[in-house]
Design a protein around this motif. Structure first.
Motif, short mmCIF file in Angstrom:
data_model
loop_
_atom_site.label_atom_id
_atom_site.label_comp_id
_atom_site.label_asym_id
_atom_site.label_seq_id
_atom_site.Cartn_x
_atom_site.Cartn_y
_atom_site.Cartn_z
N LYS A 85 25.82 39.41 60.43
CA LYS A 85 26.12 39.74 59.38
C LYS A 85 27.37 39.61 59.84
O LYS A 85 28.32 40.65 60.30
CB LYS A 85 25.88 40.50 58.20
N LEU A 86 28.37 38.43 59.66
CA LEU A 86 30.05 38.56 60.42
C LEU A 86 30.41 38.21 58.72
O LEU A 86 31.73 38.84 59.11
CB LEU A 86 29.99 36.72 60.82
N ALA A 87 30.30 38.17 57.47
CA ALA A 87 31.25 38.03 56.54
C ALA A 87 30.49 38.57 55.11
O ALA A 87 28.89 38.62 55.47
CB ALA A 87 32.09 37.23 56.19
N ILE A 88 30.65 38.91 54.31
CA ILE A 88 30.62 38.37 52.32
C ILE A 88 31.68 37.44 52.65
O ILE A 88 32.95 37.39 52.31
CB ILE A 88 30.98 39.63 52.09
N LYS A 89 30.38 36.15 51.34
CA LYS A 89 30.90 34.95 50.37
C LYS A 89 30.54 35.45 49.38
O LYS A 89 30.17 35.45 48.47
CB LYS A 89 30.35 33.77 51.23
N PHE A 90 32.42 35.54 48.80
CA PHE A 90 32.79 35.42 47.60
C PHE A 90 32.94 34.23 47.34
O PHE A 90 33.74 33.40 47.44
CB PHE A 90 33.61 36.37 47.55
N GLU A 91 31.74 33.84 45.59
CA GLU A 91 31.65 32.36 44.95
C GLU A 91 32.39 33.59 43.64
O GLU A 91 31.42 33.81 43.00
CB GLU A 91 30.65 32.10 44.86
N ASN A 92 32.56 32.07 42.82
CA ASN A 92 33.33 31.93 41.67
C ASN A 92 34.07 33.61 41.08
O ASN A 92 34.01 33.75 40.00
CB ASN A 92 32.01 32.43 40.99
N TRP A 93 34.46 34.02 42.45
CA TRP A 93 35.49 35.43 41.86
C TRP A 93 36.69 35.71 41.01
O TRP A 93 37.04 35.97 40.59
CB TRP A 93 34.83 36.50 42.89
N LYS A 94 37.81 34.81 41.74
CA LYS A 94 38.51 34.44 41.45
C LYS A 94 39.18 33.22 40.24
O LYS A 94 39.06 33.82 39.53
CB LYS A 94 39.82 33.95 42.47
N LYS A 120 35.58 29.90 38.89
CA LYS A 120 34.53 29.67 38.98
C LYS A 120 34.52 28.20 39.98
O LYS A 120 35.80 28.33 40.14
CB LYS A 120 33.67 28.69 37.45
N LYS A 121 34.17 28.14 41.20
CA LYS A 121 33.82 26.68 41.67
C LYS A 121 34.99 27.22 43.04
O LYS A 121 35.15 26.79 43.83
CB LYS A 121 34.04 25.56 41.30
N HIS A 122 35.56 28.81 43.33
CA HIS A 122 36.19 28.96 43.70
C HIS A 122 35.52 29.57 45.33
O HIS A 122 34.72 30.69 43.95
CB HIS A 122 37.26 29.56 44.07
N SER A 123 35.93 30.00 46.00
CA SER A 123 35.27 31.05 46.94
C SER A 123 36.08 31.15 48.25
O SER A 123 36.81 30.68 48.33
CB SER A 123 33.55 30.27 48.00
N TYR A 124 35.45 32.56 48.65
CA TYR A 124 36.27 32.68 50.07
C TYR A 124 35.62 33.80 50.65
O TYR A 124 34.89 34.05 50.19
CB TYR A 124 38.03 33.43 49.50
N TYR A 125 35.71 33.80 51.89
CA TYR A 125 35.00 35.20 53.02
C TYR A 125 36.09 36.26 53.12
O TYR A 125 37.32 35.99 53.26
CB TYR A 125 34.74 34.54 54.54
N HIS A 126 34.89 37.83 52.54
CA HIS A 126 35.74 38.76 53.61
C HIS A 126 35.16 39.23 54.34
O HIS A 126 34.17 39.14 54.57
CB HIS A 126 35.40 40.18 52.09
#
Length: 495
Positions: free
Chosen positions: A78-87, A89-95
């Motif tokens: 596991k390198l990261a968590i990918k957050f999808e639709n949090w900001k 809808k249709k947007h994503s980013y990595y922590h």
């Protein structure tokens, strides 16, 4: 209770119980006897399959072979968590577990990005993060490089049930005694209320000096017996249920956890070697159990292979995680939803804290107070970080997200957000589990862009700044071509 602690009794198996057994016996050795009591009749929650990098310290201290561990637990990287639709809808980013750019003396890298205008585009930060770049391409390999700019911190996904079995074998080899049985009653000292022994259904008595309550949400010792009390945080973290299901292995094993927001909660997808772990954390005011189950089953990458399991919970923490001669570890100590994969880490840190403060010569008030002070602070810091994800959303498609955005938040979190909004200032609180890089990624990913930047970012010309950013970006991308896919790595490494 001023009597030497010679016998440690752990009530409950699962991940919490067997981490407790393995660590205490490994680190305290012959100084104590360790006995773990568990019942095959009582199941475990068993949904904690994603971790954070601290798990590597635990495994290293225990002396576990990493390849064997991955094989035994069907684990993945596991390198990261990918957050999808949090900001929205249709947007994503990595922590990610990495750090974007390069550390600068007294000035964080994101101030230079802000000056260059790249911070306005919230995808740019992750172009300087090797963890995020490798995650996006589905790659992983152990990178051994002298330059810290190329460090790629990682954790694991694994089958929590298999991990508990693995640690059980390890613990028993060291001398931990496992007793099978169900507790029928708990005997207390009539004078001070301390636990004296556990009586099993068949009449056997399990005596001990110190007890770890790893009995899950039941809190058989810490709550049902000692009535310690619970601090409710559901006014901040409003999801109160989860439904979990396992599905067939997906054709491509991603090196990251997926966290996908829905109208009334969020969904996890955790890739293992033999299957996928899936779940939906939700607010029961917005979804019935049936609606949540159907939503989860309709959003799987692969075919379900177990029946969905609904879990009810209340976010918060035990007022005292050490009370009398009982220490709550795992779900008995409190619950914070697994948004940032902290459940197993909180087990680990609770046991490490106990080892540091172990009362060899007897329990005293100052030791208990220090343990509880540290536990409280840790839970509150993790709580604030999880609230951040919910509170700074920009979604307008459901009342749930609007309420989370409009709610009052802890002063500690409000202060941290305001500092960052002004000019990007980030300060890691003492002992905070999450680094400045973690706070930065979530704040930027959720759409908070600071109004200004630190003047130290002006110490070079515009040309020098652009050259520096170009060089760092190239250095970060350079290893990618030689890194194999995550699946290829697992095949080679685990055999």
């Amino acid at each position: 209770m001023q009597q030497p602690i010679k016998k440690l009794v752990i009530l409950g198996g699962g991940t919490a119980g067997w981490i407790s057994a393995a660590l205490t016996k490994k680190l305290l050795g012959a100084a104590i006897d360790v006995e773990l009591v568990e019942s095959n009749e009582i199941g475990t929650v068993g949904v904690g399959e994603a971790t954070i990098p601290g798990i590597k310290i635990l495994n290293d201290v225990l002396g576990l072979n990493e390849a064997e561990f991955l094989r035994e637990t069907q684990g993945t990287i596991k390198l990261a968590i990918k957050f999808e639709n949090w900001k929205n809808k249709k947007h994503s980013y990595y922590h990610s577990f990495g750090t974007a750019g390069k550390s600068m003396a007294f000035c964080h890298f994101h101030h230079f990005l802000k000056r260059a205008g790249e911070l306005e585009d919230d995808t740019k930060l992750w172009n300087y993060d090797l963890n995020a770049l490798a995650a996006e391409e589905g790659k992983y390999a152990h990178i051994r490089h002298k330059d810290p700019i190329l460090e790629m911190p990682y954790a694991y996904h694994f089958d929590a049930g298999l991990y508990a079995q693995y640690l059980r074998k390890f613990s028993e080899k060291m001398g931990v005694k496992r007793t099978e049985g169900t507790v029928a009653s708990v005997h207390q000292d009539q004078q001070n209320g301390y636990i004296k022994s556990l009586e099993l259904k068949d009449g056997r008595l399990i005596e001990g000096d110190l007890f770890l309550d790893c009995s899950g949400f039941r809190g058989l010792l810490i709550q049902q017996t000692l009535q310690t009390g619970y601090e409710d945080w559901s006014h901040w973290l409003r999801c109160d249920r989860a439904v979990a299901v396992a599905s067939e292995r997906f054709e491509k094993t991603l090196p990251y956890t997926r966290s996908i927001a829905h109208k009334g909660g969020w969904q996890w997808r955790i890739p293992l070697q033999h299957r996928n772990g899936n779940g939906l954390v939700y607010n029961s005011a917005y979804y019935s159990d049936d609606e949540a189950t159907n939503l989860l089953l309709g959003n799987l990458d692969s075919k379900a292979i177990t029946d969905p399991k609904v879990i009810k919970f209340q976010t918060g923490r035990r007022y005292q995680q050490w009370h009398k001669n009982v220490i709550a570890v795992g779900l008995s100590s409190g619950f914070l939803e697994p948004l940032e994969s902290t459940s197993i880490h909180l087990i680990q840190s609770a046991v490490v804290r106990l080892v540091h403060l172990f009362p060899h010569h007897g329990i005293n008030a100052s030791t208990v107070a220090e343990y509880n002070k540290q536990s409280k602070l840790e839970f509150e810091q993790v709580r604030d970080f999880i609230i951040l994800h919910y509170h700074v959303n920009q979604r307008t498609d459901s009342l749930f997200w609007q309420e989370m955005r409009d709610m009052a938040i802890p002063d500690t979190l409000a202060h941290k957000i305001e500092l960052f909004k002004q000019d990007g200032r980030l300060f890691r609180d003492q002992n905070d589990l999450f680094t400045e890089s973690s706070w930065l990624q979530v704040m930027l990913g959720q759409g908070i862009v600071p109004a200004s930047y630190h003047p130290m970012a002006n110490t070079m010309s515009a040309e020098q700044l652009q050259a520096m950013l170009k060089k760092i970006k190239a250095i970060k991308r350079e290893p990618l071509s030689a890194i194999p896919s995550h699946d290829e790595f697992l095949k080679r490494y685990c055999g």
